[in-house]
Enzyme design. Structure first.
Site, PDB file in Angstrom:
ATOM      1  N   GLU A   1      -3.290 -13.071   5.062  1.00 36.55           N
ATOM      2  CA  GLU A   1      -2.585 -12.438   5.960  1.00 36.55           C
ATOM      3  C   GLU A   1      -1.431 -13.415   6.591  1.00 36.55           C
ATOM      4  O   GLU A   1      -1.514 -14.505   6.508  1.00 36.55           O
ATOM      5  CB  GLU A   1      -3.488 -11.948   7.263  1.00 36.55           C
TER       6      GLU A   1
ATOM      7  N   GLY B   1     -10.715  -2.069   1.256  1.00 32.48           N
ATOM      8  CA  GLY B   1      -9.907  -1.327   0.085  1.00 32.48           C
ATOM      9  C   GLY B   1     -10.251  -0.499  -0.458  1.00 32.48           C
ATOM     10  O   GLY B   1     -10.718   0.793  -0.137  1.00 32.48           O
TER      11      GLY B   1
ATOM     12  N   LYS C   1     -13.741  -4.883  10.577  1.00 28.58           N
ATOM     13  CA  LYS C   1     -14.274  -4.026   9.287  1.00 28.58           C
ATOM     14  C   LYS C   1     -15.777  -3.692   9.614  1.00 28.58           C
ATOM     15  O   LYS C   1     -16.179  -2.550   9.761  1.00 28.58           O
ATOM     16  CB  LYS C   1     -14.081  -4.576   8.051  1.00 28.58           C
TER      17      LYS C   1
ATOM     18  N   GLU D   1      -9.955   5.488   5.345  1.00 23.37           N
ATOM     19  CA  GLU D   1     -11.028   4.951   4.216  1.00 23.37           C
ATOM     20  C   GLU D   1     -10.486   3.616   3.780  1.00 23.37           C
ATOM     21  O   GLU D   1     -11.234   2.635   3.396  1.00 23.37           O
ATOM     22  CB  GLU D   1     -11.007   5.936   2.866  1.00 23.37           C
TER      23      GLU D   1
ATOM     24  N   VAL E   1       0.776  -1.274  -0.052  1.00 22.57           N
ATOM     25  CA  VAL E   1       0.021   0.132  -0.101  1.00 22.57           C
ATOM     26  C   VAL E   1       0.850   1.194   0.023  1.00 22.57           C
ATOM     27  O   VAL E   1       0.690   2.400  -0.593  1.00 22.57           O
ATOM     28  CB  VAL E   1      -0.945  -0.045   1.140  1.00 22.57           C
TER      29      VAL E   1
ATOM     30  N   ASP F   1     -10.463 -10.377  10.608  1.00 24.70           N
ATOM     31  CA  ASP F   1     -10.285  -9.261   9.639  1.00 24.70           C
ATOM     32  C   ASP F   1     -11.675  -8.993   9.302  1.00 24.70           C
ATOM     33  O   ASP F   1     -11.841  -7.472   9.407  1.00 24.70           O
ATOM     34  CB  ASP F   1      -9.515  -9.721   8.682  1.00 24.70           C
TER      35      ASP F   1
ATOM     36  N   LYS G   1      -7.158  -1.563  10.284  1.00 21.72           N
ATOM     37  CA  LYS G   1      -8.430  -1.928  10.996  1.00 21.72           C
ATOM     38  C   LYS G   1      -8.246  -2.678  12.241  1.00 21.72           C
ATOM     39  O   LYS G   1      -9.139  -2.346  13.168  1.00 21.72           O
ATOM     40  CB  LYS G   1      -9.270  -2.796   9.877  1.00 21.72           C
TER      41      LYS G   1
ATOM     42  N   ILE H   1     -13.221   0.243  -2.062  1.00 15.00           N
ATOM     43  CA  ILE H   1     -14.841   0.646  -1.890  1.00 15.00           C
ATOM     44  C   ILE H   1     -14.693   1.837  -0.918  1.00 15.00           C
ATOM     45  O   ILE H   1     -14.357   1.669   0.076  1.00 15.00           O
ATOM     46  CB  ILE H   1     -15.517  -0.410  -1.350  1.00 15.00           C
TER      47      ILE H   1
HETATM   48  N1  HSE Z   1      -7.056  -9.888   3.976  1.00 15.08           N
HETATM   49  C1  HSE Z   1      -8.080  -9.002   3.492  1.00 15.08           C
HETATM   50  C2  HSE Z   1      -8.809  -9.428   2.760  1.00 15.08           C
HETATM   51  C3  HSE Z   1      -7.059  -8.074   3.151  1.00 15.08           C
HETATM   52  O1  HSE Z   1      -8.677 -10.860   2.050  1.00 15.08           O
HETATM   53  O2  HSE Z   1      -9.873  -9.100   2.374  1.00 15.08           O
HETATM   54  C4  HSE Z   1      -7.732  -6.830   3.046  1.00 15.08           C
HETATM   55  O3  HSE Z   1      -8.116  -6.063   4.269  1.00 15.08           O
END
Ligand code: HSE
Length: 340
Positions: free
Chosen positions: A192, A136, A207, A131, A15, A203, A107, A138
């Site tokens: 990850e 990502g 979010k 954001e 990123v 994860d 996050k 979106i």
């Molecule tokens: N590991 C996450 C995914 C990456 O697969 O969506 C983005 O947060």
């Protein structure tokens, strides 16, 4: 034109490098949209000597991210190192206390410490923006905090982890076992470093907890997300589901019920013909149901260099424009604590 906005970036992974590339390739466009120039002044990453395919010669290098966070020549500190505690937390706190705006894609940090960090940003009259932390490319955060700000949100629903969606669609489309596709996803670099963050629904839970806070005006409560991953799903489950006209998705849902605020991230059956049912591979989809707007559906890439750095850039441009949207869409001190 007003003065130059000066930034520092901590973390030169996918990123961070993506942001560097956009700053260089889209410089004119970004300046016209921001109304001022944006200049990258300083960076920090694990290795200075690593060949990243871009020149870092004109940039100041800090080997310690805390030193980057308090540099007097930056206005914005961009945290792209990850991790739900120090050093990311200390660096973000240091930057906020030093009067710098902060942008993060982290996050896990927000899900754990978002409330205190948002209060710290408010106290220091600076922005904390993220954001890139949710889905990502979106624009989920801006859609909620800005475009849908005139709505009472009834419900949030969505697929927020591309890796899990990839694994599930690949199992279904190719009739492959979970372990086989898991290994394949790992080789492709989707997972990850700690794969349980993905396949355990953690994860995606981070979010959902962030979106829930904005949508319902509540303090982030990641512990209250009812989480279940996709590890136990078999090809037979998928096959039987398909025969009934459904597909299995790792689905996040947040809504107010008679029992209070419900946050769930777990495998669910969805109609194969619904927008979520048709979401293939590593794509993400987020659906907001606003009382005035009705259902709003966002679909796009939730990870990767281009999509995630596009989201970071939108926060940089927001700050350059002086856009002062509160971190969670309203004052952090006004957010309700749901489980006191
Ligand atoms: N590991 C996450 C995914 C990456 O697969 O969506 C983005 O947060």
């Amino acid at each position: 034109m007003s003065s130059i906005l000066k930034i520092g970036i901590a973390g030169l992974g996918t990123v961070g490098l993506g942001v560097l590339k956009i700053l260089s390739s889209h410089s004119e466009l970004i300046t016209s949209r921001s109304g001022r120039s944006i200049e990258l002044k300083a960076i920090s990453a694990r290795s200075k000597s690593k060949n990243r395919g871009v020149s870092l010669d004109d940039l100041a290098w800090e080997s310690n991210i805390i030193d980057l966070a308090k540099r007097s020549d930056i206005d914005v500190f961009i945290e792209l190192i990850g991790g739900d505690d120090d050093p990311a937390k200390e660096a973000v706190e240091t930057a906020l206390k030093s009067g710098k705006h902060v942008i993060t894609a982290n996050k896990a940090l927000l899900a754990k410490h978002g409330q205190e960090l948002a209060e710290l940003a408010e106290k220091n009259n600076v922005s904390l923006k993220f954001e890139a932390a949710v889905a990502g490319g979106i624009p989920a955060i801006k859609t909620l905090t800005e475009s849908l700000a005139g709505n009472k949100i009834n419900k949030i629903m969505g697929v927020m982890n591309g890796t899990c969606n990839y694994i599930l669609t690949r199992m279904e489309n190719s009739n492959l076992a979970y372990e086989t596709v898991f290994n394949e996803a790992q080789k492709l670099g989707y997972l990850e470093a700690d794969p349980t963050l993905d396949v355990g629904g953690i994860d995606a839970g981070h979010k959902l907890a962030i979106l829930t806070s904005i949508a319902f005006g509540t303090q982030i409560d990641f512990a209250a997300v009812d989480k279940q991953g996709i590890e136990l799903i078999s090809v037979q489950d998928i096959e039987q589901t398909r025969e009934m006209g459904y597909r299995i998705k790792l689905l996040g849902v947040s809504q107010i019920t008679d029992e209070g605020l419900e946050q769930r991230m777990q495998p669910c059956l969805v109609s194969a013909t619904s927008p979520i049912g048709q979401l293939e591979n590593a794509m993400n989809m987020i659906i907001f149901d606003g009382d005035n707007s009705g259902q709003v559906i966002l679909r796009g890439a939730g990870a990767g260099e281009g999509p995630t750095s596009s989201a970071v850039m939108s926060d940089i441009i927001d700050i350059a424009r002086g856009n002062k949207v509160p971190t969670f869409g309203q004052s952090a001190t006004s957010l309700i604590k749901m489980n006191p």
